[in-house]
Scaffold this motif. Structure first.
Motif, PDB file in Angstrom:
ATOM      1  N   GLN A  59       0.854  -1.168   0.000  1.00 46.79           N
ATOM      2  CA  GLN A  59       0.000   0.000   0.000  1.00 46.79           C
ATOM      3  C   GLN A  59       0.897   1.226   0.000  1.00 46.79           C
ATOM      4  OE1 GLN A  59      -2.626  -0.307   3.278  1.00 46.79           O
ATOM      5  NE2 GLN A  59      -4.307   0.661   2.216  1.00 46.79           N
ATOM      6  N   ASN A  60       0.741   2.078  -0.991  1.00 46.12           N
ATOM      7  CA  ASN A  60       1.561   3.282  -1.063  1.00 46.12           C
ATOM      8  C   ASN A  60       0.779   4.446  -0.476  1.00 46.12           C
ATOM      9  OD1 ASN A  60       3.128   5.431  -1.694  1.00 46.12           O
ATOM     10  ND2 ASN A  60       3.313   4.951  -3.868  1.00 46.12           N
ATOM     11  N   GLU A  61       1.278   4.967   0.639  1.00 52.81           N
ATOM     12  CA  GLU A  61       0.511   6.007   1.311  1.00 52.81           C
ATOM     13  C   GLU A  61       0.626   7.366   0.640  1.00 52.81           C
ATOM     14  OE1 GLU A  61       1.785   5.747   5.334  1.00 52.81           O
ATOM     15  OE2 GLU A  61       0.687   3.886   5.655  1.00 52.81           O
ATOM     16  N   LEU A  62       1.642   7.523  -0.204  1.00 54.48           N
ATOM     17  CA  LEU A  62       1.836   8.819  -0.859  1.00 54.48           C
ATOM     18  C   LEU A  62       1.401   8.785  -2.316  1.00 54.48           C
ATOM     19  CD1 LEU A  62       5.317   9.755   0.586  1.00 54.48           C
ATOM     20  CD2 LEU A  62       3.078  10.274   1.491  1.00 54.48           C
ATOM     21  N   LEU A  63       0.671   7.716  -2.697  1.00 52.77           N
ATOM     22  CA  LEU A  63       0.327   7.553  -4.110  1.00 52.77           C
ATOM     23  C   LEU A  63      -0.546   8.700  -4.607  1.00 52.77           C
ATOM     24  CD1 LEU A  63       0.552   5.625  -6.524  1.00 52.77           C
ATOM     25  CD2 LEU A  63      -1.605   4.651  -5.837  1.00 52.77           C
ATOM     26  N   LYS A  64      -1.508   9.114  -3.778  1.00 51.36           N
ATOM     27  CA  LYS A  64      -2.445  10.154  -4.180  1.00 51.36           C
ATOM     28  C   LYS A  64      -1.694  11.450  -4.500  1.00 51.36           C
ATOM     29  CE  LYS A  64      -7.013  11.542  -2.621  1.00 51.36           C
ATOM     30  NZ  LYS A  64      -7.790  11.755  -1.402  1.00 51.36           N
ATOM     31  N   GLU A  65      -0.766  11.758  -3.608  1.00 56.31           N
ATOM     32  CA  GLU A  65       0.006  12.980  -3.791  1.00 56.31           C
ATOM     33  C   GLU A  65       0.808  12.934  -5.085  1.00 56.31           C
ATOM     34  OE1 GLU A  65       2.027  13.903  -0.192  1.00 56.31           O
ATOM     35  OE2 GLU A  65       3.403  15.235  -1.230  1.00 56.31           O
ATOM     36  N   GLN A  66       1.442  11.740  -5.336  1.00 54.72           N
ATOM     37  CA  GLN A  66       2.250  11.587  -6.537  1.00 54.72           C
ATOM     38  C   GLN A  66       1.402  11.721  -7.795  1.00 54.72           C
ATOM     39  OE1 GLN A  66       4.386   7.917  -6.604  1.00 54.72           O
ATOM     40  NE2 GLN A  66       5.133   8.210  -8.678  1.00 54.72           N
ATOM     41  N   LYS A  67       0.225  11.064  -7.777  1.00 59.52           N
ATOM     42  CA  LYS A  67      -0.653  11.114  -8.948  1.00 59.52           C
ATOM     43  C   LYS A  67      -1.128  12.531  -9.228  1.00 59.52           C
ATOM     44  CE  LYS A  67      -0.538   7.396 -10.887  1.00 59.52           C
ATOM     45  NZ  LYS A  67      -0.504   6.081 -10.301  1.00 59.52           N
ATOM     46  N   GLN A  68      -1.492  13.238  -8.158  1.00 58.29           N
ATOM     47  CA  GLN A  68      -1.965  14.615  -8.324  1.00 58.29           C
ATOM     48  C   GLN A  68      -0.888  15.488  -8.944  1.00 58.29           C
ATOM     49  OE1 GLN A  68      -3.263  15.808  -4.466  1.00 58.29           O
ATOM     50  NE2 GLN A  68      -5.371  15.113  -4.782  1.00 58.29           N
ATOM     51  N   LEU A  69       0.327  15.281  -8.473  1.00 63.77           N
ATOM     52  CA  LEU A  69       1.445  16.077  -8.974  1.00 63.77           C
ATOM     53  C   LEU A  69       1.714  15.773 -10.437  1.00 63.77           C
ATOM     54  CD1 LEU A  69       3.383  18.105  -7.690  1.00 63.77           C
ATOM     55  CD2 LEU A  69       4.992  16.251  -7.402  1.00 63.77           C
ATOM     56  N   GLU A  70       1.640  14.473 -10.784  1.00 59.80           N
ATOM     57  CA  GLU A  70       1.937  14.081 -12.163  1.00 59.80           C
ATOM     58  C   GLU A  70       0.847  14.536 -13.130  1.00 59.80           C
ATOM     59  OE1 GLU A  70       4.668  10.151 -11.251  1.00 59.80           O
ATOM     60  OE2 GLU A  70       2.564   9.913 -11.787  1.00 59.80           O
ATOM     61  N   GLU A  71      -0.374  14.633 -12.630  1.00 63.30           N
ATOM     62  CA  GLU A  71      -1.454  15.089 -13.496  1.00 63.30           C
ATOM     63  C   GLU A  71      -1.267  16.537 -13.913  1.00 63.30           C
ATOM     64  OE1 GLU A  71      -5.302  14.382 -11.816  1.00 63.30           O
ATOM     65  OE2 GLU A  71      -5.027  12.216 -12.052  1.00 63.30           O
TER      66      GLU A  71
END
Lengths: 171, 275
Positions: B259-271
Protein backbone atom coordinates in the motif's frame (compact mmCIF):
# COMPACT_ATOMS: atom_id res chain seq x y z
CA UNK A 1 -31.20 -41.49 -17.68
CA UNK A 2 -33.53 -38.77 -16.48
CA UNK A 3 -32.88 -35.07 -16.31
CA UNK A 4 -32.02 -35.12 -12.61
CA UNK A 5 -29.10 -37.43 -13.12
CA UNK A 6 -27.90 -35.15 -15.93
CA UNK A 7 -27.91 -32.21 -13.53
CA UNK A 8 -25.89 -34.26 -11.03
CA UNK A 9 -23.52 -35.20 -13.80
CA UNK A 10 -23.20 -31.52 -14.77
CA UNK A 11 -22.23 -30.58 -11.20
CA UNK A 12 -19.80 -33.49 -11.04
CA UNK A 13 -18.01 -32.50 -14.25
CA UNK A 14 -17.79 -28.82 -13.25
CA UNK A 15 -16.44 -29.76 -9.80
CA UNK A 16 -13.82 -32.11 -11.23
CA UNK A 17 -12.76 -29.51 -13.78
CA UNK A 18 -12.59 -26.60 -11.35
CA UNK A 19 -11.26 -28.25 -8.22
CA UNK A 20 -8.90 -30.87 -9.64
CA UNK A 21 -8.01 -30.58 -13.32
CA UNK A 22 -7.45 -26.79 -13.27
CA UNK A 23 -4.65 -27.36 -10.77
CA UNK A 24 -2.79 -30.11 -12.61
CA UNK A 25 0.19 -29.05 -14.65
CA UNK A 26 1.89 -31.55 -16.93
CA UNK A 27 4.23 -29.19 -18.76
CA UNK A 28 4.50 -28.55 -22.53
CA UNK A 29 1.51 -26.23 -22.25
CA UNK A 30 -0.93 -29.08 -21.66
CA UNK A 31 -4.25 -28.14 -20.10
CA UNK A 32 -6.63 -30.84 -18.99
CA UNK A 33 -10.32 -30.41 -19.71
CA UNK A 34 -13.03 -32.91 -18.92
CA UNK A 35 -16.14 -30.77 -19.29
CA UNK A 36 -16.39 -31.12 -23.12
CA UNK A 37 -17.13 -34.79 -22.44
CA UNK A 38 -20.33 -33.78 -20.64
CA UNK A 39 -21.48 -31.83 -23.69
CA UNK A 40 -20.50 -34.75 -25.92
CA UNK A 41 -22.46 -37.26 -23.85
CA UNK A 42 -25.72 -35.27 -23.79
CA UNK A 43 -28.54 -37.17 -25.53
CA UNK A 44 -28.82 -36.83 -29.28
CA UNK A 45 -32.48 -35.80 -29.09
CA UNK A 46 -31.70 -32.41 -27.54
CA UNK A 47 -31.98 -29.72 -30.23
CA UNK A 48 -28.94 -27.64 -30.99
CA UNK A 49 -30.41 -24.32 -29.76
CA UNK A 50 -30.95 -25.37 -26.12
CA UNK A 51 -27.69 -27.30 -26.37
CA UNK A 52 -25.82 -24.11 -27.20
CA UNK A 53 -27.34 -22.35 -24.19
CA UNK A 54 -26.30 -25.25 -21.94
CA UNK A 55 -22.77 -25.09 -23.35
CA UNK A 56 -22.57 -21.33 -22.87
CA UNK A 57 -23.82 -21.59 -19.29
CA UNK A 58 -21.35 -24.34 -18.45
CA UNK A 59 -18.48 -22.44 -20.05
CA UNK A 60 -19.28 -19.24 -18.13
CA UNK A 61 -19.29 -21.11 -14.82
CA UNK A 62 -15.91 -22.66 -15.54
CA UNK A 63 -14.62 -19.27 -16.76
CA UNK A 64 -15.58 -17.63 -13.51
CA UNK A 65 -13.47 -20.14 -11.60
CA UNK A 66 -10.39 -19.93 -13.81
CA UNK A 67 -10.23 -16.20 -14.69
CA UNK A 68 -10.61 -16.70 -18.42
CA UNK A 69 -13.61 -14.33 -18.70
CA UNK A 70 -15.49 -16.09 -21.54
CA UNK A 71 -12.91 -18.18 -23.39
CA UNK A 72 -14.29 -21.49 -22.10
CA UNK A 73 -17.83 -20.36 -22.96
CA UNK A 74 -16.80 -19.48 -26.49
CA UNK A 75 -14.92 -22.74 -27.00
CA UNK A 76 -17.72 -24.92 -25.65
CA UNK A 77 -20.36 -23.21 -27.84
CA UNK A 78 -18.07 -23.99 -30.78
CA UNK A 79 -17.78 -27.56 -29.53
CA UNK A 80 -21.57 -28.00 -29.51
CA UNK A 81 -21.95 -26.32 -32.88
CA UNK A 82 -19.33 -28.63 -34.42
CA UNK A 83 -20.91 -31.64 -32.70
CA UNK A 84 -24.23 -30.83 -34.34
CA UNK A 85 -22.65 -30.62 -37.81
CA UNK A 86 -20.76 -33.85 -37.23
CA UNK A 87 -23.87 -35.71 -36.08
CA UNK A 88 -25.78 -34.55 -39.15
CA UNK A 89 -23.02 -35.86 -41.42
CA UNK A 90 -22.98 -39.20 -39.63
CA UNK A 91 -26.76 -39.47 -39.66
CA UNK A 92 -26.83 -39.09 -43.42
CA UNK A 93 -24.73 -42.24 -43.75
CA UNK A 94 -25.97 -44.35 -40.86
CA UNK A 95 -28.89 -44.44 -38.53
CA UNK A 96 -28.26 -43.25 -35.02
CA UNK A 97 -31.92 -43.28 -34.05
CA UNK A 98 -31.59 -46.43 -32.02
CA UNK A 99 -28.95 -44.77 -29.84
CA UNK A 100 -29.87 -42.38 -27.08
CA UNK A 101 -26.41 -41.46 -25.97
CA UNK A 102 -23.15 -41.71 -27.88
CA UNK A 103 -20.51 -43.12 -25.59
CA UNK A 104 -17.56 -45.44 -25.89
CA UNK A 105 -19.62 -48.55 -25.13
CA UNK A 106 -21.99 -48.31 -28.05
CA UNK A 107 -19.62 -46.67 -30.49
CA UNK A 108 -16.31 -48.45 -30.28
CA UNK A 109 -12.85 -46.99 -30.04
CA UNK A 110 -12.29 -45.95 -33.66
CA UNK A 111 -15.56 -44.04 -33.78
CA UNK A 112 -14.69 -42.41 -30.49
CA UNK A 113 -11.53 -40.96 -32.05
CA UNK A 114 -13.39 -39.87 -35.18
CA UNK A 115 -16.03 -38.00 -33.21
CA UNK A 116 -14.90 -37.08 -29.70
CA UNK A 117 -11.23 -36.76 -30.65
CA UNK A 118 -11.99 -34.50 -33.59
CA UNK A 119 -14.38 -32.31 -31.60
CA UNK A 120 -11.89 -32.05 -28.75
CA UNK A 121 -9.26 -30.91 -31.23
CA UNK A 122 -11.58 -28.19 -32.52
CA UNK A 123 -12.38 -27.15 -28.94
CA UNK A 124 -8.74 -26.88 -27.90
CA UNK A 125 -7.63 -25.17 -31.06
CA UNK A 126 -10.33 -22.50 -30.66
CA UNK A 127 -9.44 -22.04 -27.00
CA UNK A 128 -5.67 -21.77 -27.42
CA UNK A 129 -5.85 -19.71 -30.59
CA UNK A 130 -7.96 -16.98 -29.01
CA UNK A 131 -5.97 -17.18 -25.78
CA UNK A 132 -2.74 -16.44 -27.66
CA UNK A 133 -4.34 -14.31 -30.40
CA UNK A 134 -1.15 -14.04 -32.43
CA UNK A 135 -0.65 -15.62 -35.83
CA UNK A 136 3.10 -16.03 -35.45
CA UNK A 137 2.53 -18.26 -32.43
CA UNK A 138 0.46 -20.68 -34.54
CA UNK A 139 2.99 -23.48 -34.28
CA UNK A 140 3.03 -23.29 -30.50
CA UNK A 141 -0.78 -23.22 -30.46
CA UNK A 142 -0.85 -26.38 -32.58
CA UNK A 143 1.66 -28.11 -30.33
CA UNK A 144 -0.40 -27.28 -27.25
CA UNK A 145 -3.61 -28.32 -29.02
CA UNK A 146 -2.37 -31.72 -30.17
CA UNK A 147 -0.76 -32.66 -26.85
CA UNK A 148 -3.73 -31.49 -24.78
CA UNK A 149 -6.20 -33.26 -27.06
CA UNK A 150 -4.32 -36.54 -26.74
CA UNK A 151 -4.13 -36.42 -22.93
CA UNK A 152 -7.71 -35.22 -22.45
CA UNK A 153 -8.97 -37.85 -24.88
CA UNK A 154 -7.39 -40.59 -22.78
CA UNK A 155 -8.85 -39.12 -19.58
CA UNK A 156 -12.25 -38.85 -21.27
CA UNK A 157 -12.07 -42.50 -22.27
CA UNK A 158 -11.18 -43.56 -18.74
CA UNK A 159 -14.07 -41.53 -17.39
CA UNK A 160 -16.52 -43.23 -19.70
CA UNK A 161 -15.22 -46.67 -18.78
CA UNK A 162 -15.31 -45.91 -15.06
CA UNK A 163 -18.51 -43.97 -14.60
CA UNK A 164 -20.87 -44.87 -17.41
CA UNK A 165 -22.53 -48.25 -17.53
CA UNK A 166 -23.09 -49.82 -20.93
CA UNK A 167 -26.80 -49.78 -21.73
CA UNK A 168 -28.54 -53.15 -21.94
CA UNK A 169 -29.81 -52.57 -25.44
CA UNK A 170 -26.43 -52.49 -27.14
CA UNK A 171 -25.23 -55.85 -25.92
CA UNK B 1 -40.49 -8.98 -43.95
CA UNK B 2 -41.65 -12.52 -44.58
CA UNK B 3 -38.44 -13.23 -46.42
CA UNK B 4 -36.43 -11.76 -43.59
CA UNK B 5 -38.19 -13.97 -41.06
CA UNK B 6 -37.65 -16.98 -43.26
CA UNK B 7 -33.97 -16.06 -43.49
CA UNK B 8 -33.68 -15.86 -39.73
CA UNK B 9 -35.48 -19.17 -39.28
CA UNK B 10 -33.18 -20.81 -41.79
CA UNK B 11 -30.00 -19.57 -40.23
CA UNK B 12 -31.15 -19.40 -36.63
CA UNK B 13 -28.60 -21.90 -35.39
CA UNK B 14 -25.75 -20.05 -37.01
CA UNK B 15 -27.06 -16.67 -35.84
CA UNK B 16 -27.30 -17.92 -32.27
CA UNK B 17 -23.77 -19.28 -32.60
CA UNK B 18 -22.51 -15.86 -33.71
CA UNK B 19 -24.45 -14.13 -30.94
CA UNK B 20 -23.08 -16.35 -28.17
CA UNK B 21 -19.55 -16.05 -29.55
CA UNK B 22 -20.00 -12.29 -29.65
CA UNK B 23 -21.02 -12.20 -26.00
CA UNK B 24 -18.09 -14.39 -24.91
CA UNK B 25 -15.49 -12.45 -26.86
CA UNK B 26 -16.90 -9.15 -25.68
CA UNK B 27 -16.59 -10.38 -22.09
CA UNK B 28 -13.10 -11.77 -22.67
CA UNK B 29 -11.56 -8.77 -24.35
CA UNK B 30 -13.15 -6.20 -22.06
CA UNK B 31 -12.47 -8.08 -18.82
CA UNK B 32 -8.85 -8.80 -19.66
CA UNK B 33 -8.06 -5.08 -19.50
CA UNK B 34 -10.64 -3.96 -16.95
CA UNK B 35 -12.99 -6.32 -15.07
CA UNK B 36 -16.09 -4.28 -14.30
CA UNK B 37 -17.70 -6.75 -11.93
CA UNK B 38 -16.34 -9.50 -9.73
CA UNK B 39 -19.02 -12.04 -10.53
CA UNK B 40 -17.17 -13.56 -13.48
CA UNK B 41 -13.81 -13.72 -11.73
CA UNK B 42 -12.46 -15.69 -8.80
CA UNK B 43 -12.90 -12.56 -6.68
CA UNK B 44 -16.62 -13.38 -6.58
CA UNK B 45 -18.09 -14.43 -3.28
CA UNK B 46 -19.17 -17.96 -4.27
CA UNK B 47 -16.03 -18.71 -6.24
CA UNK B 48 -13.82 -17.35 -3.47
CA UNK B 49 -15.48 -19.41 -0.75
CA UNK B 50 -15.30 -22.63 -2.79
CA UNK B 51 -11.66 -22.08 -3.71
CA UNK B 52 -10.86 -21.26 -0.09
CA UNK B 53 -12.33 -24.61 0.97
CA UNK B 54 -10.21 -26.39 -1.60
CA UNK B 55 -7.11 -24.50 -0.53
CA UNK B 56 -7.60 -25.71 3.03
CA UNK B 57 -6.91 -29.21 1.73
CA UNK B 58 -4.22 -28.53 -0.86
CA UNK B 59 -2.19 -25.92 1.05
CA UNK B 60 -0.20 -28.59 2.86
CA UNK B 61 1.60 -29.70 -0.28
CA UNK B 62 3.67 -26.52 -0.54
CA UNK B 63 4.24 -25.87 3.15
CA UNK B 64 7.90 -26.91 3.18
CA UNK B 65 8.88 -24.53 0.41
CA UNK B 66 6.95 -21.63 1.89
CA UNK B 67 8.16 -22.14 5.43
CA UNK B 68 11.75 -22.14 4.23
CA UNK B 69 11.21 -18.85 2.46
CA UNK B 70 9.61 -17.25 5.49
CA UNK B 71 12.44 -18.50 7.65
CA UNK B 72 15.02 -17.00 5.32
CA UNK B 73 13.20 -13.70 5.37
CA UNK B 74 13.06 -13.80 9.15
CA UNK B 75 16.81 -14.35 9.33
CA UNK B 76 17.39 -11.42 7.02
CA UNK B 77 15.19 -9.17 9.12
CA UNK B 78 16.50 -10.42 12.46
CA UNK B 79 20.03 -9.59 11.40
CA UNK B 80 18.95 -5.98 11.23
CA UNK B 81 17.70 -5.80 14.79
CA UNK B 82 19.59 -3.27 16.88
CA UNK B 83 20.57 -5.86 19.47
CA UNK B 84 22.80 -7.56 16.90
CA UNK B 85 24.89 -4.44 16.43
CA UNK B 86 27.52 -2.85 18.60
CA UNK B 87 27.04 0.82 19.04
CA UNK B 88 30.24 2.58 18.00
CA UNK B 89 29.64 6.16 18.88
CA UNK B 90 27.13 6.59 21.62
CA UNK B 91 26.89 10.34 21.81
CA UNK B 92 26.08 10.94 18.15
CA UNK B 93 23.25 8.47 17.82
CA UNK B 94 19.95 10.24 17.75
CA UNK B 95 16.63 9.00 16.50
CA UNK B 96 14.70 11.61 14.65
CA UNK B 97 11.32 10.52 13.40
CA UNK B 98 10.68 13.60 11.34
CA UNK B 99 13.44 12.69 8.90
CA UNK B 100 11.75 9.58 7.59
CA UNK B 101 8.15 9.09 6.76
CA UNK B 102 6.79 5.68 6.03
CA UNK B 103 5.65 5.42 2.43
CA UNK B 104 4.87 1.76 1.90
CA UNK B 105 2.88 -0.52 4.20
CA UNK B 106 2.52 -4.25 3.73
CA UNK B 107 -0.65 -6.28 4.21
CA UNK B 108 -0.08 -10.04 4.59
CA UNK B 109 -2.27 -12.27 2.44
CA UNK B 110 -2.66 -15.89 1.47
CA UNK B 111 -2.88 -17.21 -2.09
CA UNK B 112 -5.94 -19.44 -2.28
CA UNK B 113 -5.93 -20.13 -6.01
CA UNK B 114 -3.27 -19.79 -8.68
CA UNK B 115 -2.53 -20.93 -12.21
CA UNK B 116 0.74 -20.91 -14.12
CA UNK B 117 0.14 -22.83 -17.33
CA UNK B 118 -2.16 -20.42 -19.15
CA UNK B 119 -1.24 -17.47 -21.33
CA UNK B 120 -2.47 -15.04 -18.66
CA UNK B 121 -2.26 -16.26 -15.11
CA UNK B 122 -4.01 -14.87 -12.07
CA UNK B 123 -3.72 -15.46 -8.33
CA UNK B 124 -6.66 -15.16 -5.94
CA UNK B 125 -5.97 -13.73 -2.48
CA UNK B 126 -8.07 -14.15 0.66
CA UNK B 127 -8.23 -10.41 1.44
CA UNK B 128 -10.23 -7.69 -0.28
CA UNK B 129 -11.73 -4.22 0.01
CA UNK B 130 -12.52 -4.75 3.67
CA UNK B 131 -8.86 -4.25 4.58
CA UNK B 132 -8.09 -1.69 1.95
CA UNK B 133 -6.98 -3.71 -1.07
CA UNK B 134 -7.59 -1.77 -4.26
CA UNK B 135 -7.02 -2.29 -7.96
CA UNK B 136 -3.49 -1.34 -8.99
CA UNK B 137 -1.65 -2.19 -5.77
CA UNK B 138 1.54 -4.21 -5.98
CA UNK B 139 1.96 -7.72 -4.61
CA UNK B 140 5.26 -9.25 -3.49
CA UNK B 141 6.36 -12.47 -1.85
CA UNK B 142 9.29 -13.00 0.54
CA UNK B 143 11.48 -13.77 -2.48
CA UNK B 144 10.40 -11.16 -4.97
CA UNK B 145 7.76 -9.60 -7.17
CA UNK B 146 4.42 -11.35 -7.77
CA UNK B 147 2.09 -8.99 -9.62
CA UNK B 148 -0.51 -6.25 -9.42
CA UNK B 149 -4.07 -6.37 -8.05
CA UNK B 150 -6.43 -6.69 -11.03
CA UNK B 151 -9.80 -6.77 -9.35
CA UNK B 152 -11.09 -6.96 -5.80
CA UNK B 153 -14.34 -7.72 -4.03
CA UNK B 154 -15.21 -7.32 -0.37
CA UNK B 155 -13.33 -10.37 0.85
CA UNK B 156 -11.23 -11.59 -2.08
CA UNK B 157 -9.00 -10.11 -4.74
CA UNK B 158 -7.48 -11.25 -8.04
CA UNK B 159 -3.82 -10.58 -8.80
CA UNK B 160 -2.55 -10.22 -12.35
CA UNK B 161 0.73 -12.07 -11.91
CA UNK B 162 4.06 -11.65 -13.69
CA UNK B 163 3.00 -14.59 -15.84
CA UNK B 164 0.83 -12.42 -18.10
CA UNK B 165 1.54 -10.94 -21.48
CA UNK B 166 2.31 -7.44 -20.21
CA UNK B 167 2.34 -6.37 -16.60
CA UNK B 168 3.79 -2.90 -17.33
CA UNK B 169 6.09 -2.85 -14.34
CA UNK B 170 9.28 -0.84 -14.72
CA UNK B 171 12.30 -2.97 -13.82
CA UNK B 172 16.02 -2.28 -14.01
CA UNK B 173 19.43 -3.87 -13.73
CA UNK B 174 20.65 -3.37 -10.20
CA UNK B 175 24.31 -2.47 -10.87
CA UNK B 176 24.22 -0.51 -14.11
CA UNK B 177 20.76 1.00 -13.91
CA UNK B 178 19.38 0.38 -17.41
CA UNK B 179 15.65 0.01 -17.19
CA UNK B 180 12.99 -1.80 -19.16
CA UNK B 181 9.65 -3.53 -18.82
CA UNK B 182 8.59 -6.92 -17.59
CA UNK B 183 7.01 -9.32 -20.07
CA UNK B 184 6.32 -13.03 -20.35
CA UNK B 185 6.13 -15.17 -23.49
CA UNK B 186 3.74 -17.79 -22.15
CA UNK B 187 6.15 -20.72 -22.25
CA UNK B 188 8.07 -21.48 -19.08
CA UNK B 189 6.84 -20.15 -15.71
CA UNK B 190 10.44 -19.87 -14.45
CA UNK B 191 11.69 -17.43 -17.12
CA UNK B 192 10.57 -13.90 -17.93
CA UNK B 193 11.57 -11.28 -20.49
CA UNK B 194 12.86 -7.76 -19.94
CA UNK B 195 12.19 -5.55 -22.94
CA UNK B 196 13.12 -2.04 -23.91
CA UNK B 197 16.85 -2.08 -23.14
CA UNK B 198 18.99 -0.58 -25.92
CA UNK B 199 21.46 -3.07 -27.39
CA UNK B 200 24.52 -0.87 -27.08
CA UNK B 201 24.64 -1.69 -23.38
CA UNK B 202 26.62 -4.69 -22.30
CA UNK B 203 24.49 -6.96 -20.14
CA UNK B 204 26.33 -9.34 -17.84
CA UNK B 205 25.04 -12.83 -17.34
CA UNK B 206 23.82 -13.29 -13.78
CA UNK B 207 23.16 -9.59 -13.25
CA UNK B 208 20.40 -8.95 -10.75
CA UNK B 209 17.15 -7.36 -11.89
CA UNK B 210 15.10 -5.31 -9.42
CA UNK B 211 12.01 -3.13 -9.58
CA UNK B 212 12.69 0.44 -10.54
CA UNK B 213 10.15 2.09 -8.27
CA UNK B 214 8.79 5.49 -9.10
CA UNK B 215 5.56 4.17 -10.56
CA UNK B 216 4.02 4.26 -7.11
CA UNK B 217 3.22 0.55 -7.15
CA UNK B 218 6.44 -1.07 -5.97
CA UNK B 219 9.23 0.47 -3.92
CA UNK B 220 12.65 0.45 -5.58
CA UNK B 221 14.77 -2.64 -5.14
CA UNK B 222 12.36 -5.55 -4.93
CA UNK B 223 14.03 -8.58 -6.43
CA UNK B 224 12.71 -9.68 -9.84
CA UNK B 225 15.25 -12.15 -11.19
CA UNK B 226 18.70 -12.88 -12.62
CA UNK B 227 19.78 -12.50 -16.25
CA UNK B 228 20.19 -15.80 -18.10
CA UNK B 229 20.90 -14.63 -21.64
CA UNK B 230 20.30 -11.82 -24.10
CA UNK B 231 18.88 -12.16 -27.59
CA UNK B 232 18.86 -9.71 -30.48
CA UNK B 233 15.46 -8.65 -31.78
CA UNK B 234 15.56 -8.46 -35.55
CA UNK B 235 15.10 -4.97 -36.93
CA UNK B 236 15.14 -3.23 -33.57
CA UNK B 237 18.07 -1.79 -31.62
CA UNK B 238 16.88 -3.49 -28.47
CA UNK B 239 17.89 -6.48 -26.38
CA UNK B 240 15.46 -9.19 -25.47
CA UNK B 241 16.79 -10.10 -22.03
CA UNK B 242 15.69 -13.47 -20.71
CA UNK B 243 15.90 -13.80 -16.96
CA UNK B 244 15.00 -16.30 -14.30
CA UNK B 245 12.35 -15.16 -11.82
CA UNK B 246 13.56 -15.10 -8.24
CA UNK B 247 10.19 -16.47 -7.11
CA UNK B 248 8.89 -19.82 -8.24
CA UNK B 249 5.28 -18.94 -9.04
CA UNK B 250 4.21 -22.57 -9.00
CA UNK B 251 4.07 -22.95 -5.23
CA UNK B 252 3.89 -19.54 -3.63
CA UNK B 253 1.45 -19.20 -0.73
CA UNK B 254 2.32 -16.22 1.44
CA UNK B 255 2.38 -12.78 -0.15
CA UNK B 256 2.17 -9.14 0.87
CA UNK B 257 0.04 -6.45 -0.74
CA UNK B 258 1.88 -3.13 -0.91
CA UNK B 259 0.00 0.00 0.00
CA UNK B 260 1.56 3.28 -1.06
CA UNK B 261 0.51 6.01 1.31
CA UNK B 262 1.84 8.82 -0.86
CA UNK B 263 0.33 7.55 -4.11
CA UNK B 264 -2.45 10.15 -4.18
CA UNK B 265 0.01 12.98 -3.79
CA UNK B 266 2.25 11.59 -6.54
CA UNK B 267 -0.65 11.11 -8.95
CA UNK B 268 -1.96 14.62 -8.32
CA UNK B 269 1.44 16.08 -8.97
CA UNK B 270 1.94 14.08 -12.16
CA UNK B 271 -1.45 15.09 -13.50
CA UNK B 272 -0.54 18.75 -13.37
CA UNK B 273 2.43 18.09 -15.65
CA UNK B 274 0.32 16.52 -18.39
CA UNK B 275 -1.98 19.49 -18.74
Amino acid sequence: MNSRSYILRFLFFVAVQVLILNQIELGFGIQLMIYPLFLFLLPIEIKVVPLMFIAFFMGIIIDSFSNTYGLHASASVTFVFARNILLEIIQRKEKLDSLKEINVHNMGFVWQIKTFGLLLFVHYFWFFFFEMFKLNELFYVLQKTILSTAVSFIIGGLFQHLFIRPSNKSR
Amino acid sequence: MQKFLAFIRHFRVFLLFVLLQGISFYLYFSYISFPRSQYLTTAGKIQGEILKKRDKITQHFDLVYNNKNLQKENIRLKERLPQNYIQLERSKVKINDTLFRRQYTYIPAKVINSTYHKRNNYFTLDIGNNIGVKRGMGVVSPKGIIGIIHNSSDYFSVVKSCLTEKLNVAIMLEKTGEFGFLEWDGRNPRYGIMSGVSNDYKIKKGAKIITRGGDGIFPRGISVGKVIKTEVIEGKPLWKIIFKFSEDFRNVQNVYVIQNELLKEQKQLEETVNE
